[in-house]
Design a protein around this motif. Structure first.
Motif, short mmCIF file in Angstrom:
data_model
loop_
_atom_site.label_atom_id
_atom_site.label_comp_id
_atom_site.label_asym_id
_atom_site.label_seq_id
_atom_site.Cartn_x
_atom_site.Cartn_y
_atom_site.Cartn_z
N ASP A 1 26.14 44.80 36.38
CA ASP A 1 25.92 46.00 37.19
C ASP A 1 24.94 45.71 38.32
OD1 ASP A 1 27.57 47.32 35.55
OD2 ASP A 1 26.03 48.49 34.51
N TRP A 2 23.87 45.02 37.93
CA TRP A 2 22.84 44.71 38.92
C TRP A 2 23.41 43.86 40.04
CZ3 TRP A 2 20.60 39.89 40.13
CH2 TRP A 2 19.49 39.97 40.96
N LEU A 3 24.21 42.83 39.68
CA LEU A 3 24.84 41.98 40.68
C LEU A 3 25.71 42.81 41.61
CD1 LEU A 3 26.17 38.69 39.03
CD2 LEU A 3 24.47 38.96 40.83
N ALA A 4 26.53 43.66 41.01
CA ALA A 4 27.46 44.47 41.80
C ALA A 4 26.69 45.38 42.75
CB ALA A 4 28.35 45.29 40.89
N ARG A 5 25.60 45.96 42.23
CA ARG A 5 24.82 46.86 43.06
C ARG A 5 24.18 46.11 44.22
NH1 ARG A 5 20.68 48.58 39.94
NH2 ARG A 5 22.05 48.60 38.15
N VAL B 1 41.04 33.17 33.82
CA VAL B 1 40.00 33.09 34.86
C VAL B 1 40.58 32.50 36.14
CG1 VAL B 1 37.76 32.09 35.44
CG2 VAL B 1 38.18 32.99 33.15
N ALA B 2 41.53 31.55 36.00
CA ALA B 2 42.15 30.96 37.19
C ALA B 2 42.83 32.05 38.02
CB ALA B 2 43.17 29.90 36.79
N GLU B 3 43.47 32.98 37.36
CA GLU B 3 44.15 34.05 38.09
C GLU B 3 43.15 34.97 38.79
OE1 GLU B 3 47.08 32.70 38.51
OE2 GLU B 3 47.93 34.71 38.43
N VAL B 4 42.02 35.23 38.14
CA VAL B 4 40.98 36.04 38.79
C VAL B 4 40.47 35.32 40.04
CG1 VAL B 4 38.66 36.98 38.54
CG2 VAL B 4 40.28 37.18 36.65
N LEU B 5 40.20 34.02 39.89
CA LEU B 5 39.68 33.26 41.03
C LEU B 5 40.71 33.17 42.15
CD1 LEU B 5 37.84 30.35 39.21
CD2 LEU B 5 36.82 32.26 40.45
N ARG B 6 41.97 32.99 41.77
CA ARG B 6 43.02 32.92 42.79
C ARG B 6 43.10 34.22 43.57
NH1 ARG B 6 49.12 33.33 43.19
NH2 ARG B 6 49.05 34.59 41.31
N ALA B 7 43.03 35.33 42.85
CA ALA B 7 43.04 36.62 43.54
C ALA B 7 41.88 36.70 44.52
CB ALA B 7 42.97 37.77 42.53
N GLY B 8 40.71 36.20 44.09
CA GLY B 8 39.54 36.21 44.97
C GLY B 8 39.77 35.37 46.21
N LEU C 1 35.22 29.99 49.12
CA LEU C 1 34.84 30.17 47.72
C LEU C 1 33.60 31.05 47.52
CD1 LEU C 1 35.52 26.89 45.71
CD2 LEU C 1 36.57 29.14 45.46
N PRO C 2 32.53 30.83 48.30
CA PRO C 2 31.36 31.69 48.07
C PRO C 2 31.70 33.17 48.20
CG PRO C 2 30.79 29.89 49.54
CD PRO C 2 32.28 29.82 49.34
N GLN C 3 32.53 33.51 49.18
CA GLN C 3 32.91 34.92 49.35
C GLN C 3 33.84 35.37 48.24
OE1 GLN C 3 33.88 36.23 53.43
NE2 GLN C 3 33.55 34.11 54.03
N ALA C 4 34.78 34.49 47.87
CA ALA C 4 35.77 34.85 46.85
C ALA C 4 35.08 35.11 45.51
CB ALA C 4 36.80 33.74 46.72
N ILE C 5 34.16 34.22 45.14
CA ILE C 5 33.52 34.34 43.83
C ILE C 5 32.65 35.60 43.78
CG2 ILE C 5 31.80 33.28 42.32
CD1 ILE C 5 33.10 30.61 42.99
N ARG C 6 31.96 35.87 44.88
CA ARG C 6 31.18 37.11 44.94
C ARG C 6 32.06 38.33 44.70
NH1 ARG C 6 26.31 36.01 49.03
NH2 ARG C 6 26.80 33.87 48.48
N ARG C 7 33.24 38.28 45.30
CA ARG C 7 34.12 39.44 45.22
C ARG C 7 34.63 39.66 43.80
NH1 ARG C 7 38.08 39.90 50.30
NH2 ARG C 7 36.10 39.84 51.41
N VAL C 8 34.84 38.59 43.03
CA VAL C 8 35.43 38.75 41.70
C VAL C 8 34.38 38.65 40.59
CG1 VAL C 8 37.71 37.98 42.42
CG2 VAL C 8 36.08 36.32 41.52
N THR C 9 33.10 38.64 40.95
CA THR C 9 32.06 38.52 39.92
C THR C 9 32.19 39.56 38.81
OG1 THR C 9 30.55 37.51 41.48
CG2 THR C 9 29.58 38.42 39.50
N PRO C 10 32.41 40.83 39.11
CA PRO C 10 32.54 41.79 38.00
C PRO C 10 33.67 41.42 37.04
CG PRO C 10 32.28 42.94 40.08
CD PRO C 10 32.47 41.50 40.41
N ALA C 11 34.80 40.99 37.58
CA ALA C 11 35.92 40.60 36.73
C ALA C 11 35.57 39.36 35.91
CB ALA C 11 37.16 40.34 37.58
N LEU C 12 34.84 38.43 36.53
CA LEU C 12 34.45 37.22 35.82
C LEU C 12 33.49 37.54 34.68
CD1 LEU C 12 33.92 34.65 38.73
CD2 LEU C 12 35.80 34.75 37.09
N MET C 13 32.54 38.45 34.96
CA MET C 13 31.58 38.81 33.92
C MET C 13 32.29 39.49 32.75
SD MET C 13 28.91 37.53 34.95
CE MET C 13 27.56 38.12 33.94
#
Ligand SMILES: Nc1ncnc2c1ncn2[C@@H]1O[C@H](COP(=O)(O)OP(=O)(O)O)[C@@H](O)[C@H]1O
Ligand SMILES: [Mg+2]
Lengths: 259, 287
Positions: free
Chosen positions: B274-278, B170-177, B205-217
């Motif tokens: 899916d709903w979040l992403a949409r 998860v750290a790597e996903v967040l770092r990418a974000g 962070l707010p923008q980064a987390i939004r961007r990686v939400t699908p990967a986090l889920m």
């Protein structure tokens, strides 16, 4: 700080912003070699120069977004290049507006404007909100307070960016080609806003390719070339009858490009 | 002003536009009908092929025995409750650790070299070690040390192994974000006087987390299933409970029960993602 405060310099008002022998390079690329410039309170200085001549870099150095390699920048008498100075507090006293607006896309227009008052200055949210609304009204966007930045036109976004900088009540505004990303018909609304600011006595340093605008608002025009200020003077002098061959070349090229 | 909204008028669609709308409607209806018919036919064929196979009666008896399903449900549900607890506790711990690691890894400048190196080493080690190995090492190794003050429960060490491993991913996903956020956003935030911390907290962070939400889920759903791995330490989770039920009479229906329960947990999560992403990507337009 102490040497400045105690020096009895009462005759000429000391400049609000003063750059002495500022140098800035990126690796081997020396962008600013030796820039010295005084900006008096209420003065509007327009920087001109070819693309890549370091105009943006100079503004970013003044706002401490870049660290200078050498030289001194004084704001209101204080040497802000001193590492002991609180850089965050200094940045909060200088407003900067970027060419590409750089609004925060995850926040509403109002929250973009509110962020600094609430988080940096610790102003109560409700009080700050009233202030921010007033500021949005000033830039003609009161009705867009709850919109997302990406739902606005370029000109509107740039006006929000200006409001976001102004709400900090800066001593000095830096404007980096604020109209060059805008459609021609949207340029006017931003320039009008800047003219108002100028007439209210805001000290401004800006760079632009709008020579017509430079002529109207500038007290001083500086032509940046070769890492320094190659020519400096009133807009009539620098833009009308430049003394330096390089300046003439630059202006000629600009005219043929815009024709 | 150029930004004045267009005045509402009394527009009536032209004959051409009405014809286009009617055509789109017909085309949509036809596609939906064809797709639905094809799906039904395919399902029927597969269903018939399976149920008419010679082994089907025995198969059904072994995997889909209703009475066995009802009988094993309480035990499997009790096991599932353990999966859910592991999921909840680990999620919180993973969120905290991974965020810390990700932030340490994005720090710039020589001052932070030691912290950055530590964070990198953490990711290298815990992402590289197979989770099962980590479970054995911690679950059997740590209690064997018999160090005073260390908890003894297999549950604790199992949860820790999962947390350490997942935090690295998860750290790597967040770092990418975080690194995907354009430097101009940092510049804009800092120019307003926000400190590094504040710029990170309120802008990046707010923008980064939004961007990686699908990967986090994705990782959350994966964690939900991997939570059962603590069973290797002798703890009874849903699948282990099903296995115990199965061993009584060699009827495998409890496994199917466990599978269905996992699906009931993960499918809503997938729909939520899916709903979040949409909701984030409301771009509109023709495509
Ligand atoms: N962050 C950076 N890293 C490396 N080089 C940079 C950076 N920012 C600007 N430069 C270089 O500095 C020079 C001046 O750029 P800039 O100040 O943007 O010019 P201008 O605004 O006058 O067009 C260019 O050569 C550019 O490539
Ligand atoms: Mg520039």
């Amino acid at each position: 700080m102490s040497e400045i405060g105690s020096s009895p310099q009462d005759e000429a008002p000391s400049p609000l912003l003063s750059l002495q022998k500022v140098r800035k390079s990126f690796g081997d690329n020396v962008v600013l070699r030796d820039v010295s410039l005084d900006v008096a309170e209420g003065e509007c200085v327009v920087l001109i120069g070819s693309s890549g001549s370091g105009k943006s870099t100079l503004l970013r150095c003044i706002n401490l977004l870049e660290r200078v390699d050498d030289g001194v920048i004084r704001l209101d008498g204080e040497d802000i290049t001193d590492p002991r100075v609180d850089a965050d507090a200094t940045r909060a006293r200088i407003g900067i507006v970027f060419q590409s607006y750089n609004l925060f896309p995850h926040l509403s227009v109002l929250d973009n404007v509110l962020l600094a008052p609430v988080r940096v200055h610790g102003i109560d949210r409700e009080v700050a909100r009233a202030d921010a609304k007033l500021m949005l009204e000033r830039v003609g966007l009161a009705d867009k307070a709850n919109a997302r930045p990406d739902a606005l036109s370029g000109g509107q976004q740039q006006r929000v960016a200006i409001a976001r900088a102004l709400v900090n009540k800066p001593l000095l505004m830096l404007l980096d080609e604020v109209t060059s990303a805008l459609d021609p018909e949207l340029v006017g609304e931003v320039l009008d806003l800047l003219k108002d600011l100028k007439s209210e006595g805001m000290t401004m340093v800006l760079n632009t390719h709008e020579m017509g605008f430079a002529r109207r608002v500038a007290d001083t025009v500086c032509f940046l070339h070769g890492g320094g200020i190659h020519e400096q003077g009133s807009p009539e002098a620098v833009l009308g009858s430049p003394a330096q061959e390089r300046t003439r070349q630059f202006l000629r090229r600009l005219h043929t490009d815009q024709a | 002003m150029p930004d004045a909204p267009a005045a509402t008028d009394d527009w009536v669609p032209s004959a051409l536009e009405r014809e286009r709308a009617a055509y789109r409607l017909r085309a949509t209806r036809r596609s939906v009908l064809i797709a639905a018919a094809a799906t039904v036919v395919a399902l029927l064929v597969v269903g018939l092929a399976v149920t008419s196979s010679p082994g089907w009666p025995a198969f059904r008896e072994t995997f889909f025995n209703w009475d066995k399903a009802i009988a094993s449900l309480p035990a499997v549900l009790a096991g599932l409750w353990l999966n859910i607890r592991v999921l909840l506790v680990c999620s919180v711990a993973i969120a905290l650790i991974s965020l810390t690691i990700a932030i340490l890894r994005t720090l710039r400048g020589p001052v932070f070299f030691p912290l950055r190196a530590l964070a990198t080493a953490y990711v290298d080690i815990f992402r590289g070690l197979p989770l099962l190995l980590l479970l054995f090492l911690l679950g059997f190794g740590m209690p064997a040390l018999r160090l005073a003050g260390l908890p003894n429960s297999a549950m604790f060490w199992g949860g820790l192994a999962i947390t350490l491993s997942y935090s690295a991913y998860v750290a790597e996903v967040l770092r990418a974000g975080i690194e995907s956020i354009h430097p101009s956003q940092w510049a804009a935030a800092r120019s307003l006087g926000l400190s590094y911390r504040q710029a990170l907290r309120y802008v990046v962070l707010p923008q980064a987390i939004r961007r990686v939400t699908p990967a986090l889920m994705n990782d959350v759903v994966s964690l939900q299933k991997d939570s059962g791995l603590v069973a290797v330490l002798g703890i009874v989770d849903a699948i282990r409970a099903a296995q115990i039920e199965t061993s009584l009479d060699y009827n495998y229906t409890p496994y199917v029960v466990a599978g269905v329960l996992f699906l009931i947990l993960t499918i809503p999560m997938a729909r939520f993602t899916d709903w979040l992403a949409r909701r984030q990507g409301q771009h509109g337009g023709m495509l």
